[in-house]
Design a protein around this motif. Structure first.
Motif, PDB file in Angstrom:
ATOM      1  N   ALA A  50       0.814  -1.217   0.000  1.00  0.00           N
ATOM      2  CA  ALA A  50       0.000   0.000   0.000  1.00  0.00           C
ATOM      3  C   ALA A  50       0.845   1.263   0.000  1.00  0.00           C
ATOM      4  CB  ALA A  50      -0.923   0.015   1.212  1.00  0.00           C
ATOM      5  N   THR A  51       2.137   1.133   0.340  1.00  0.00           N
ATOM      6  CA  THR A  51       3.004   2.307   0.486  1.00  0.00           C
ATOM      7  C   THR A  51       4.223   2.264  -0.433  1.00  0.00           C
ATOM      8  OG1 THR A  51       4.156   1.205   2.327  1.00  0.00           O
ATOM      9  CG2 THR A  51       2.316   2.675   2.892  1.00  0.00           C
ATOM     10  N   SER A  52       4.165   1.400  -1.441  1.00  0.00           N
ATOM     11  CA  SER A  52       5.268   1.265  -2.414  1.00  0.00           C
ATOM     12  C   SER A  52       6.579   0.864  -1.750  1.00  0.00           C
ATOM     13  CB  SER A  52       5.465   2.579  -3.198  1.00  0.00           C
ATOM     14  OG  SER A  52       4.287   2.919  -3.891  1.00  0.00           O
ATOM     15  N   MET A  53       6.499   0.055  -0.728  1.00  0.00           N
ATOM     16  CA  MET A  53       7.694  -0.434  -0.051  1.00  0.00           C
ATOM     17  C   MET A  53       7.957  -1.908  -0.320  1.00  0.00           C
ATOM     18  SD  MET A  53       8.388   1.339   3.576  1.00  0.00           S
ATOM     19  CE  MET A  53       9.304   2.882   3.569  1.00  0.00           C
ATOM     20  N   HIS A  54       7.221  -2.471  -1.273  1.00  0.00           N
ATOM     21  CA  HIS A  54       7.504  -3.836  -1.710  1.00  0.00           C
ATOM     22  C   HIS A  54       8.196  -3.739  -3.072  1.00  0.00           C
ATOM     23  CE1 HIS A  54       7.488  -8.063  -1.592  1.00  0.00           C
ATOM     24  NE2 HIS A  54       6.387  -8.241  -0.872  1.00  0.00           N
ATOM     25  N   GLY A  55       8.497  -4.863  -3.650  1.00  0.00           N
ATOM     26  CA  GLY A  55       9.196  -4.868  -4.930  1.00  0.00           C
ATOM     27  C   GLY A  55       8.322  -4.441  -6.097  1.00  0.00           C
ATOM     28  N   LYS A  56       8.947  -3.798  -7.067  1.00  0.00           N
ATOM     29  CA  LYS A  56       8.221  -3.370  -8.266  1.00  0.00           C
ATOM     30  C   LYS A  56       8.163  -4.470  -9.315  1.00  0.00           C
ATOM     31  CE  LYS A  56       9.520   1.462  -7.561  1.00  0.00           C
ATOM     32  NZ  LYS A  56      10.271   2.641  -8.101  1.00  0.00           N
ATOM     33  N   THR A  57       9.068  -5.424  -9.215  1.00  0.00           N
ATOM     34  CA  THR A  57       9.073  -6.569 -10.131  1.00  0.00           C
ATOM     35  C   THR A  57       9.007  -7.847  -9.301  1.00  0.00           C
ATOM     36  OG1 THR A  57      11.496  -6.819 -10.091  1.00  0.00           O
ATOM     37  CG2 THR A  57      10.556  -5.280 -11.716  1.00  0.00           C
ATOM     38  N   TRP A  65      20.399   1.135   2.070  1.00  0.00           N
ATOM     39  CA  TRP A  65      19.447   0.238   2.695  1.00  0.00           C
ATOM     40  C   TRP A  65      19.593  -1.135   2.051  1.00  0.00           C
ATOM     41  CZ3 TRP A  65      18.100   2.778   6.801  1.00  0.00           C
ATOM     42  CH2 TRP A  65      17.867   4.142   6.752  1.00  0.00           C
ATOM     43  N   LEU A  66      18.876  -2.116   2.541  1.00  0.00           N
ATOM     44  CA  LEU A  66      19.068  -3.484   2.071  1.00  0.00           C
ATOM     45  C   LEU A  66      18.853  -3.645   0.574  1.00  0.00           C
ATOM     46  CD1 LEU A  66      17.353  -5.371   5.021  1.00  0.00           C
ATOM     47  CD2 LEU A  66      19.763  -5.542   4.380  1.00  0.00           C
ATOM     48  N   ASN A  67      17.959  -2.824   0.005  1.00  0.00           N
ATOM     49  CA  ASN A  67      17.648  -2.953  -1.422  1.00  0.00           C
ATOM     50  C   ASN A  67      18.233  -1.817  -2.252  1.00  0.00           C
ATOM     51  OD1 ASN A  67      16.204  -4.578  -3.426  1.00  0.00           O
ATOM     52  ND2 ASN A  67      14.894  -2.771  -3.688  1.00  0.00           N
ATOM     53  N   GLY A  68      19.018  -0.963  -1.638  1.00  0.00           N
ATOM     54  CA  GLY A  68      19.588   0.157  -2.387  1.00  0.00           C
ATOM     55  C   GLY A  68      19.304   1.484  -1.714  1.00  0.00           C
ATOM     56  N   ASP A  69      18.955   2.476  -2.527  1.00  0.00           N
ATOM     57  CA  ASP A  69      18.719   3.827  -1.991  1.00  0.00           C
ATOM     58  C   ASP A  69      17.350   4.006  -1.358  1.00  0.00           C
ATOM     59  OD1 ASP A  69      21.243   4.663  -2.784  1.00  0.00           O
ATOM     60  OD2 ASP A  69      20.543   5.362  -4.748  1.00  0.00           O
ATOM     61  N   ASP A  70      16.422   3.104  -1.669  1.00  0.00           N
ATOM     62  CA  ASP A  70      15.050   3.251  -1.187  1.00  0.00           C
ATOM     63  C   ASP A  70      14.783   2.324  -0.010  1.00  0.00           C
ATOM     64  OD1 ASP A  70      14.469   5.104  -3.200  1.00  0.00           O
ATOM     65  OD2 ASP A  70      13.975   3.502  -4.619  1.00  0.00           O
ATOM     66  N   LEU A  71      14.198   2.883   1.031  1.00  0.00           N
ATOM     67  CA  LEU A  71      13.810   2.113   2.204  1.00  0.00           C
ATOM     68  C   LEU A  71      12.688   1.140   1.829  1.00  0.00           C
ATOM     69  CD1 LEU A  71      14.645   2.268   5.259  1.00  0.00           C
ATOM     70  CD2 LEU A  71      12.652   3.736   5.588  1.00  0.00           C
ATOM     71  N   LYS A  72      12.838  -0.112   2.228  1.00  0.00           N
ATOM     72  CA  LYS A  72      11.826  -1.130   1.961  1.00  0.00           C
ATOM     73  C   LYS A  72      11.459  -1.846   3.261  1.00  0.00           C
ATOM     74  CE  LYS A  72      11.784  -0.532  -2.556  1.00  0.00           C
ATOM     75  NZ  LYS A  72      10.604  -0.006  -3.279  1.00  0.00           N
ATOM     76  N   PHE A  73      10.414  -2.653   3.200  1.00  0.00           N
ATOM     77  CA  PHE A  73       9.865  -3.201   4.440  1.00  0.00           C
ATOM     78  C   PHE A  73      10.839  -4.069   5.243  1.00  0.00           C
ATOM     79  CE2 PHE A  73       8.727  -6.609   1.492  1.00  0.00           C
ATOM     80  CZ  PHE A  73       8.791  -7.769   2.256  1.00  0.00           C
ATOM     81  N   PHE A  94      13.270 -11.078  -3.767  1.00  0.00           N
ATOM     82  CA  PHE A  94      14.486 -10.755  -3.016  1.00  0.00           C
ATOM     83  C   PHE A  94      14.131 -10.169  -1.650  1.00  0.00           C
ATOM     84  CE2 PHE A  94      17.736  -7.496  -1.969  1.00  0.00           C
ATOM     85  CZ  PHE A  94      18.815  -8.337  -1.739  1.00  0.00           C
ATOM     86  N   LEU A  95      13.201  -9.236  -1.635  1.00  0.00           N
ATOM     87  CA  LEU A  95      12.785  -8.611  -0.375  1.00  0.00           C
ATOM     88  C   LEU A  95      12.100  -9.622   0.540  1.00  0.00           C
ATOM     89  CD1 LEU A  95      11.430  -5.203  -1.737  1.00  0.00           C
ATOM     90  CD2 LEU A  95      13.592  -5.595  -0.539  1.00  0.00           C
ATOM     91  N   ASP A  96      11.276 -10.493  -0.035  1.00  0.00           N
ATOM     92  CA  ASP A  96      10.626 -11.535   0.765  1.00  0.00           C
ATOM     93  C   ASP A  96      11.666 -12.452   1.399  1.00  0.00           C
ATOM     94  OD1 ASP A  96       8.039 -10.696   0.280  1.00  0.00           O
ATOM     95  OD2 ASP A  96       7.733 -12.043  -1.421  1.00  0.00           O
ATOM     96  N   MET A  97      12.679 -12.813   0.639  1.00  0.00           N
ATOM     97  CA  MET A  97      13.730 -13.698   1.149  1.00  0.00           C
ATOM     98  C   MET A  97      14.437 -13.061   2.345  1.00  0.00           C
ATOM     99  SD  MET A  97      17.159 -15.107  -0.790  1.00  0.00           S
ATOM    100  CE  MET A  97      17.831 -13.427  -0.969  1.00  0.00           C
ATOM    101  N   ILE A  98      14.818 -11.789   2.205  1.00  0.00           N
ATOM    102  CA  ILE A  98      15.512 -11.108   3.304  1.00  0.00           C
ATOM    103  C   ILE A  98      14.615 -11.024   4.531  1.00  0.00           C
ATOM    104  CG2 ILE A  98      16.586  -8.954   4.058  1.00  0.00           C
ATOM    105  CD1 ILE A  98      17.313  -8.411   1.164  1.00  0.00           C
ATOM    106  N   TYR A  99      13.358 -10.633   4.315  1.00  0.00           N
ATOM    107  CA  TYR A  99      12.443 -10.517   5.445  1.00  0.00           C
ATOM    108  C   TYR A  99      12.300 -11.851   6.179  1.00  0.00           C
ATOM    109  CZ  TYR A  99       8.390  -9.941   8.346  1.00  0.00           C
ATOM    110  OH  TYR A  99       7.561  -9.926   9.435  1.00  0.00           O
ATOM    111  N   GLU A 100      12.161 -12.944   5.431  1.00  0.00           N
ATOM    112  CA  GLU A 100      11.989 -14.246   6.061  1.00  0.00           C
ATOM    113  C   GLU A 100      13.223 -14.644   6.861  1.00  0.00           C
ATOM    114  OE1 GLU A 100       9.310 -15.994   6.411  1.00  0.00           O
ATOM    115  OE2 GLU A 100       8.155 -14.542   5.243  1.00  0.00           O
ATOM    116  N   GLU A 101      14.407 -14.293   6.376  1.00  0.00           N
ATOM    117  CA  GLU A 101      15.634 -14.571   7.128  1.00  0.00           C
ATOM    118  C   GLU A 101      15.634 -13.811   8.452  1.00  0.00           C
ATOM    119  OE1 GLU A 101      18.344 -16.515   6.726  1.00  0.00           O
ATOM    120  OE2 GLU A 101      17.458 -17.479   4.986  1.00  0.00           O
TER     121      GLU A 101
END
Length: 237
Positions: A93-100, A159-167, A106-113
């Motif tokens: 809802a806040t554009s903090m997930h992946g665009k592709t 940040w973990l995914n680059g310049d943009d803060l993600k969940f 990739f973000l899901d994998m990091i979060y699960e770890e």
């Protein structure tokens, strides 16, 4: 999509809900924080631990949740449980997930770890104080190794995914802050993670929350846990 009329329910501790609260604070999304008082386990006449008859256990079936549990999120569209599902709902809802699909995976994998290791901390935290303190040295060494893995993923990125803060950044900050209670020097060998931890807590939209009683002044786990009892003893020394 706009998030409206949100209620987040959890115990009156930091625990599993903290990344959810931090994300809502960061995006300046109004929400009601429903906090249930942790009363601790009780024992019946046979010495068996029972769930306390507190507000959560007496009302959990009245909320319309498919799987009654804490934390939960209620809003105009959803009635949700499971912390991972909730952070992803807010992230989308806040554009903090992946665009592709690749970025989202990739973000899901990091979060699960992060979430998996947080549960390892939770697992040892709720034993008796003596058991927790016996397990703590080995756990700290394991945590240092895990932090090295996160440090390699972060590399030179902001940040973990680059310049943009993600969940996942919210979950990682929370985990690191919990680990710093175990060992104030636990980030000394991972300078990029220490930098991320410091810069995150200075973000204008979360700084006030982090310094509030809901974060800095709150228990991480239940007051009766070995983690908190050990922490109380160290503070008293």
């Amino acid at each position: 999509m706009a998030l409206q009329n949100i209620t987040v329910g959890y115990w009156n501790i930091r625990g599993l809900v903290e990344p959810i609260r931090l994300m809502l604070e960061y995006h300046d999304i109004a929400y009601t924080s429903k906090q249930y008082v942790v009363t601790g386990p009780s024992k019946n006449l046979y010495g068996l631990v029972e769930r306390p008859q507190d507000e959560w256990y007496s009302t959990r079936l009245d909320l319309g949740l498919d799987f009654p549990n804490l934390p939960y999120l209620l809003d105009d569209r959803m009635k949700m449980t499971e912390s991972g599902a909730i952070v992803r709902y807010i992230a989308r809802a806040t554009s903090m997930h992946g665009k592709t699909d690749e970025e989202a995976s990739f973000l899901d994998m990091i979060y699960e770890e992060i979430a998996e290791f947080r549960f390892k901390l939770l697992f040892i935290s709720y034993g008796p104080k003596q058991v927790f303190e016996a397990q703590k040295p080995k756990f700290v060494e394991t945590a240092k190794q895990k932090l090295e893995d996160f440090s390699k993923v972060l590399g030179e990125k902001k940040w973990l995914n680059g310049d943009d803060l993600k969940f996942p950044d919210f979950a990682l900050w929370s985990l690191m802050d919990f680990l710093l209670v175990l060992d104030a020097n636990i980030l000394d060998h991972v300078n990029n993670l220490r930098r991320l931890h410091t810069e995150f807590r200075q973000l204008p939209r979360v700084k006030g929350f982090i310094e509030s009683d809901q974060c800095a002044g709150a228990y991480i786990w239940g007051f009766f846990s070995g983690f908190e009892q050990s922490r109380k003893a160290m503070t008293a020394e």
